[in-house]
Structure formats: C-alpha cells, structure tokens
Design a protein around this motif. Structure first.
Motif, PDB file in Angstrom:
ATOM      1  N   THR A   1       0.579  -1.263   0.294  1.00  0.00           N
ATOM      2  CA  THR A   1      -0.018  -0.226  -0.314  1.00  0.00           C
ATOM      3  C   THR A   1       1.089   1.336  -0.104  1.00  0.00           C
ATOM      4  OG1 THR A   1      -0.053  -0.153   2.367  1.00  0.00           O
ATOM      5  CG2 THR A   1      -2.184  -1.037   1.210  1.00  0.00           C
ATOM      6  N   ARG A   2       1.956   0.809   0.221  1.00  0.00           N
ATOM      7  CA  ARG A   2       2.665   2.151   0.825  1.00  0.00           C
ATOM      8  C   ARG A   2       4.202   2.445  -0.530  1.00  0.00           C
ATOM      9  NH1 ARG A   2       0.455   1.050   4.498  1.00  0.00           N
ATOM     10  NH2 ARG A   2      -0.499   2.670   5.938  1.00  0.00           N
ATOM     11  N   LYS A   3       3.929   1.409  -1.371  1.00  0.00           N
ATOM     12  CA  LYS A   3       5.173   0.831  -2.316  1.00  0.00           C
ATOM     13  C   LYS A   3       6.782   0.752  -1.823  1.00  0.00           C
ATOM     14  CE  LYS A   3       2.648   3.082  -6.144  1.00  0.00           C
ATOM     15  NZ  LYS A   3       2.656   4.086  -6.877  1.00  0.00           N
ATOM     16  N   LEU A   4       6.898   0.187  -0.886  1.00  0.00           N
ATOM     17  CA  LEU A   4       8.078   0.079   0.070  1.00  0.00           C
ATOM     18  C   LEU A   4       9.010  -1.088  -0.392  1.00  0.00           C
ATOM     19  CD1 LEU A   4       6.348   1.016   3.485  1.00  0.00           C
ATOM     20  CD2 LEU A   4       7.847   2.841   2.153  1.00  0.00           C
ATOM     21  N   LYS A   5       9.943  -1.054   0.203  1.00  0.00           N
ATOM     22  CA  LYS A   5      10.690  -2.855  -0.684  1.00  0.00           C
ATOM     23  C   LYS A   5      11.865  -3.044   0.545  1.00  0.00           C
ATOM     24  CE  LYS A   5      11.066  -1.233  -5.102  1.00  0.00           C
ATOM     25  NZ  LYS A   5      11.885  -0.946  -5.915  1.00  0.00           N
ATOM     26  N   THR A   6      12.040  -1.890   1.298  1.00  0.00           N
ATOM     27  CA  THR A   6      13.046  -3.025   2.700  1.00  0.00           C
ATOM     28  C   THR A   6      12.833  -2.929   3.826  1.00  0.00           C
ATOM     29  OG1 THR A   6      14.041  -0.668   2.749  1.00  0.00           O
ATOM     30  CG2 THR A   6      14.970  -1.985   0.846  1.00  0.00           C
ATOM     31  N   THR A   7      12.763  -2.862   5.237  1.00  0.00           N
ATOM     32  CA  THR A   7      12.343  -2.755   6.254  1.00  0.00           C
ATOM     33  C   THR A   7      12.737  -1.606   6.869  1.00  0.00           C
ATOM     34  OG1 THR A   7      14.488  -4.397   7.039  1.00  0.00           O
ATOM     35  CG2 THR A   7      12.630  -5.706   6.693  1.00  0.00           C
ATOM     36  N   ARG A   8      14.379  -0.865   5.841  1.00  0.00           N
ATOM     37  CA  ARG A   8      14.749  -0.321   6.431  1.00  0.00           C
ATOM     38  C   ARG A   8      13.477   1.545   6.360  1.00  0.00           C
ATOM     39  NH1 ARG A   8      17.775   2.575  10.444  1.00  0.00           N
ATOM     40  NH2 ARG A   8      15.628   2.767  10.450  1.00  0.00           N
ATOM     41  N   GLU A   9      12.848   0.726   5.016  1.00  0.00           N
ATOM     42  CA  GLU A   9      11.866   1.525   4.494  1.00  0.00           C
ATOM     43  C   GLU A   9      11.050   1.878   5.802  1.00  0.00           C
ATOM     44  OE1 GLU A   9      11.956   0.534   1.104  1.00  0.00           O
ATOM     45  OE2 GLU A   9      13.175   2.080  -0.068  1.00  0.00           O
ATOM     46  N   ILE A  10      10.442   0.640   6.135  1.00  0.00           N
ATOM     47  CA  ILE A  10       9.107   0.298   6.646  1.00  0.00           C
ATOM     48  C   ILE A  10       9.677   1.434   7.991  1.00  0.00           C
ATOM     49  CG2 ILE A  10       7.923  -1.208   8.376  1.00  0.00           C
ATOM     50  CD1 ILE A  10       8.693  -2.918   5.660  1.00  0.00           C
ATOM     51  N   MET A  11      10.514   1.048   8.562  1.00  0.00           N
ATOM     52  CA  MET A  11      11.018   1.740  10.044  1.00  0.00           C
ATOM     53  C   MET A  11      10.711   2.917   9.632  1.00  0.00           C
ATOM     54  SD  MET A  11      13.224  -0.222  11.893  1.00  0.00           S
ATOM     55  CE  MET A  11      14.643  -0.768  10.201  1.00  0.00           C
ATOM     56  N   ASP A  12      10.813   3.473   8.561  1.00  0.00           N
ATOM     57  CA  ASP A  12      11.675   5.085   8.859  1.00  0.00           C
ATOM     58  C   ASP A  12       9.680   5.396   8.468  1.00  0.00           C
ATOM     59  OD1 ASP A  12      14.119   5.405   8.894  1.00  0.00           O
ATOM     60  OD2 ASP A  12      14.139   5.559   6.289  1.00  0.00           O
ATOM     61  N   THR A  13       9.139   5.102   7.671  1.00  0.00           N
ATOM     62  CA  THR A  13       7.908   5.596   7.311  1.00  0.00           C
ATOM     63  C   THR A  13       7.059   5.216   8.422  1.00  0.00           C
ATOM     64  OG1 THR A  13       7.985   4.373   5.218  1.00  0.00           O
ATOM     65  CG2 THR A  13       5.207   4.964   5.823  1.00  0.00           C
ATOM     66  N   VAL A  14       6.940   4.394   9.565  1.00  0.00           N
ATOM     67  CA  VAL A  14       6.141   4.417  10.455  1.00  0.00           C
ATOM     68  C   VAL A  14       6.325   5.407  11.420  1.00  0.00           C
ATOM     69  CG1 VAL A  14       6.044   2.738  12.717  1.00  0.00           C
ATOM     70  CG2 VAL A  14       5.667   1.743  10.237  1.00  0.00           C
ATOM     71  N   VAL A  15       7.925   5.946  11.634  1.00  0.00           N
ATOM     72  CA  VAL A  15       8.217   6.532  12.304  1.00  0.00           C
ATOM     73  C   VAL A  15       7.060   8.115  11.839  1.00  0.00           C
ATOM     74  CG1 VAL A  15      10.102   8.393  13.148  1.00  0.00           C
ATOM     75  CG2 VAL A  15      10.104   6.035  12.709  1.00  0.00           C
ATOM     76  N   THR A  16       7.211   7.922  10.789  1.00  0.00           N
ATOM     77  CA  THR A  16       6.871   9.448   9.607  1.00  0.00           C
ATOM     78  C   THR A  16       5.450   9.371  10.448  1.00  0.00           C
ATOM     79  OG1 THR A  16       8.468   9.591   7.816  1.00  0.00           O
ATOM     80  CG2 THR A  16       6.074  10.701   7.689  1.00  0.00           C
ATOM     81  N   GLU A  17       4.670   7.657   9.616  1.00  0.00           N
ATOM     82  CA  GLU A  17       3.290   7.729  10.325  1.00  0.00           C
ATOM     83  C   GLU A  17       2.786   8.040  11.559  1.00  0.00           C
ATOM     84  OE1 GLU A  17       1.915   4.589   8.292  1.00  0.00           O
ATOM     85  OE2 GLU A  17       2.417   5.039   6.071  1.00  0.00           O
ATOM     86  N   LEU A  18       3.479   8.049  12.657  1.00  0.00           N
ATOM     87  CA  LEU A  18       3.354   8.103  13.998  1.00  0.00           C
ATOM     88  C   LEU A  18       3.580   9.957  14.363  1.00  0.00           C
ATOM     89  CD1 LEU A  18       5.834   5.611  16.152  1.00  0.00           C
ATOM     90  CD2 LEU A  18       3.218   5.775  16.187  1.00  0.00           C
ATOM     91  N   GLY A  19       4.420  10.139  13.357  1.00  0.00           N
ATOM     92  CA  GLY A  19       4.381  11.754  13.840  1.00  0.00           C
ATOM     93  C   GLY A  19       3.739  12.519  13.423  1.00  0.00           C
ATOM     94  N   ALA A  20       2.362  12.050  12.173  1.00  0.00           N
ATOM     95  CA  ALA A  20       1.034  12.519  11.352  1.00  0.00           C
ATOM     96  C   ALA A  20      -0.419  12.641  12.184  1.00  0.00           C
ATOM     97  CB  ALA A  20       1.567  11.506  10.280  1.00  0.00           C
ATOM     98  N   ALA A  21      -0.039  11.172  12.634  1.00  0.00           N
ATOM     99  CA  ALA A  21      -0.796  10.393  13.551  1.00  0.00           C
ATOM    100  C   ALA A  21      -1.015  11.756  15.277  1.00  0.00           C
ATOM    101  CB  ALA A  21      -0.399   8.658  14.534  1.00  0.00           C
ATOM    102  N   VAL A  22      -0.092  11.875  15.454  1.00  0.00           N
ATOM    103  CA  VAL A  22      -0.368  12.446  16.922  1.00  0.00           C
ATOM    104  C   VAL A  22      -0.911  14.023  16.519  1.00  0.00           C
ATOM    105  CG1 VAL A  22       1.201  13.458  19.211  1.00  0.00           C
ATOM    106  CG2 VAL A  22       1.672  11.429  18.242  1.00  0.00           C
ATOM    107  N   LYS A  23       0.081  14.652  15.137  1.00  0.00           N
ATOM    108  CA  LYS A  23      -0.310  16.035  15.589  1.00  0.00           C
ATOM    109  C   LYS A  23      -2.021  15.691  14.610  1.00  0.00           C
ATOM    110  CE  LYS A  23       4.136  17.662  12.894  1.00  0.00           C
ATOM    111  NZ  LYS A  23       5.167  17.988  11.909  1.00  0.00           N
ATOM    112  N   ARG A  24      -2.637  14.854  14.324  1.00  0.00           N
ATOM    113  CA  ARG A  24      -3.791  14.921  14.134  1.00  0.00           C
ATOM    114  C   ARG A  24      -4.909  14.876  15.004  1.00  0.00           C
ATOM    115  NH1 ARG A  24      -3.144  11.271  10.134  1.00  0.00           N
ATOM    116  NH2 ARG A  24      -3.560   9.306  10.925  1.00  0.00           N
TER     117      ARG A  24
END
Length: 397
Positions: free
Chosen positions: A118-141
């Motif tokens: 769903t997010r067009k990711l290929k590596t676990t490193r990209e997964i962790m970076d994306t999760v951190v970004t989404e965590l920040g966005a979730a709190v801001k909302r």
C-alpha cells in the motif's frame, strides 16, 4: 413533604413513617418497616429503574470509549506492531521481502507485505522510516484535549516486545540496534515525549510484577537514554564556555540533533562530548519546550525504595545528573547500586527485591563484606524475618 410525596406518586403513610423514625419516641414495628421498604423498592423500580432501562441499550465496555480515542489507539497499535516486526527483520538480516518471507510466519509476513504494497516500500529500513513518519502524523491529527493520548503512546511503545529486548539480543551488534532505532527516539524528542518514555522505562524496571526479560530490556534503554542526557548536558556546558569566551559565536539549536543533518558546530560538540556516537542514541530537545537534562534529587530518592538488580544501573546513571549535585551522598548511593550489581572474581550475586546472597562457583554462601553506608551499617547477625514490625535492619556506627 405531603405535597412532594403526592407529586412523586408516594403514599402519605411513607411521610408519616419517616416522621416517626426521625422524631418519635419509639420506632415502628420491624414488620411495618420491612413491608414499607419493599413498597419503596417497588416504587423505585417503577419510577426510576424501568424508565432508565427502556431508554438504554446494552453496550460493550470498549464501545463506551470516545470514537477518536479508540481509532487513535488502534492506529498506533498497528504502527508499533509494524515497527517491531521490521526491526526484528532488520537486525536479523532479512531486509527485503524475499528474506522476510523465510524468517517470519505467514500471518506476520502478510501484514508486512500488505503494508509495503500500500505504500510501495521494498525494505525493512523503509518500513521503519515510514512508520516513524506516520506516527508523527497520527499525533498531529489528534486534538491536544485528548486526555489519554500520551498514555496510549507510551503503552504502545512498551508493547513492542522485540524492540524492548533488542539491545540485549544483539549486544555484539549494538551499533546496528542504535542505528535502527534513532529515528523513533528523535521523533519522541521532537514531540516532547522523551522524558515520559524514560520515566516509563524506569517504572518498568521497578515493577516486581513484570517479566524479568522486560525489566532487563527497560533497564537497557533507560541506561542508554541517560548516556544521551549526560552527553547533552556536557555539550551545553561546552557551548556555554565557548560562548563566554567568544560572544560572536553563532547560536546553536539543540533540537537540530533530531534531524539527519546537523551544523558543523553541533557536530564538533558531539565529537568532543566523549561518547562513541555509533553506540549512543543521538537526539535533541523539543523545539517547543527546551530543557536541561537534569533530575531533581526527589526523583533519585524515589528510586531507592524499589531498588533492584534491574533498576540499579539506572540509579548509577542518574547520579551525575541530579541537582543540586550530590557530594557526600554520592558514595553511599554508588555502594547501594554496586551491591545490587556485584559480580567480582567469578562470584555472581543473586538478588531478590527483599534479600541478597552471594553464591560462589562451589555453591557456598557468604555475606558481602562491604555493608557500610555512611553512618549506617547492615546488621549481619539478625534474622529479620522474625523481627517485629518497625525494627530498622541497620544500626548507627
């Protein structure tokens, strides 16, 4: 009172009986009181309980939560689970989906695969970076008025089983653990939640009802965070000294440590802070509420009561950061911590929250020699399990 009773549909004799009970010289017969109580209960049933029952529907407890709270809780649970899975795969060398499929069971792999798809990711490193970004966005909302936001956040972090024990499981590759988790700690620092997370780790080390592995993991991360707090304190002190000598020195923003790229001045301060940057969490302060990473003496004193083998390293790490600075008590606190951690000359100290015993390799028992704490010393020849309550297990020298 008669008028009120009539308006409520109560019989007048209820008022009379109440008057006799309150002001009469003798109580009415027990049988009268019992029949009247039954009559009143029936009135309550018809007047209050049945109307309430008709206007209510059965609800499950989770449905009573605010919808936004339940949604936020579920969103964070998914994100933290994904971070935990990706972290495990990353540290075990499964960085791409093909490797992940061989490492994880099908249910967990499918969760990772769907998240990547769903997010067009290929590596676990990209997964962790994306999760951190989404965590920040979730709190801001979320609105700042959500009372349980911080509690939900901290609970989500502490539920990450692999994250909690990662530093212990990969002690030989600790640099990889630090590198993989830097993003999460920097996000928490930006949000102003670092201190809350540290306190949560400390409380977990002191929780005698928690699993020992979780307490050990919490001790590891709390100690790592204390190393960073000490590093930041030294950096601020060095910068102040430089500023006193050169008023034209460019101002520095310690919140920039939460970003991948930092200024030359900040990089120089990091280098001269006296830590191994590959083994140290690097994060700064919250831009909205900068603070000095020191702790009041009361916080330290509160750690003495539940001191145990898991919290002892945290206590030792706290000592240099206490204000006002410790002088005479420093040695005493260090001794108490060392007694919990003593492991000298092949003798392993096994300690519970209530007692301690040294067990040597041949199985013989002996008591620690160093039992003096300032003006206090441990009484060696007392069986304290049979002493009266209120008796101190120490004597004044």
């Amino acid at each position: 009172m008669y008028t009120t009773a009539r308006q409520l549909g109560l019989q007048s004799f209820i008022v009379d009986l109440r008057h006799l009970c309150a002001h009469g010289q003798e109580l009415p017969p027990t049988v009268v009181l019992r029949h009247t109580a039954a009559h009143c209960l029936e009135w309550l049933r018809n007047f209050y309980w049945l109307p309430q029952c008709e206007s209510m529907s059965n609800l499950d407890a989770p449905k009573l939560q605010r919808k936004d709270k339940a949604k936020f809780q579920n969103e964070l649970a998914i994100l933290f689970e994904m971070f935990d899975l990706a972290l495990e795969c990353q540290l075990k060398g499964a960085q791409k989906l093909k490797s992940v499929s061989k490492l994880k069971p099908s249910a967990e792999f499918n969760k990772i695969r769907v998240y990547c798809s769903t997010r067009k990711l290929k590596t676990t490193r990209e997964i962790m970076d994306t999760v951190v970004t989404e965590l920040g966005a979730a709190v801001k909302r979320q609105t700042s008025s959500m009372k349980d936001l911080l509690d939900i956040y901290m609970a989500g972090i502490l539920k990450m089983n692999y994250f909690l024990g990662a530093g212990l499981s990969h002690s030989e590759d600790e640099d990889l653990v630090i590198e993989a988790t830097q993003g999460l700690f920097r996000l928490l620092a930006m949000q102003g939640y670092i201190e809350n997370l540290f306190v949560a780790f400390v409380q977990l080390t002191e929780n005698s009802n928690a699993d020992d592995e979780r307490r050990r993991g919490a001790s590891y991360w709390a100690t790592k965070m204390l190393q960073t707090f000490g590093m930041l304190s030294r950096m601020k002190r060095m910068y102040k000294e430089e500023l006193d000598m050169n008023s034209k020195l460019k101002p520095v923003d310690f919140s920039t440590l939460n970003k991948p790229k930092i200024s030359k001045t900040m990089r120089a301060l990091l280098i001269h802070s006296g830590v191994d940057l590959t083994l140290t969490l690097v994060f700064g302060e919250c831009p909205k509420k900068p603070r000095s990473w020191v702790f009041e003496r009361e916080f330290l004193m509160n750690r003495l009561g539940p001191l145990n083998i898991h919290s002892a390293p945290v206590l030792k790490g706290l000592l240099p950061l206490v204000v006002p600075p410790l002088t005479e008590q420093l040695e005493d606190f260090s001794k108490q911590s060392n007694l919990k951690l003593q492991d000298i000359n092949g003798e392993q100290k096994i300690i519970t929250d209530n007692q301690s015993t040294d067990i040597t390799k041949n199985g013989s028992h002996h008591k620690p020699e160093d039992t003096v704490f300032g003006i206090w010393s441990l009484e060696k020849d007392k069986n304290w399990s049979i002493c009266a309550l209120g008796v101190l297990p120490t004597t004044i020298n």
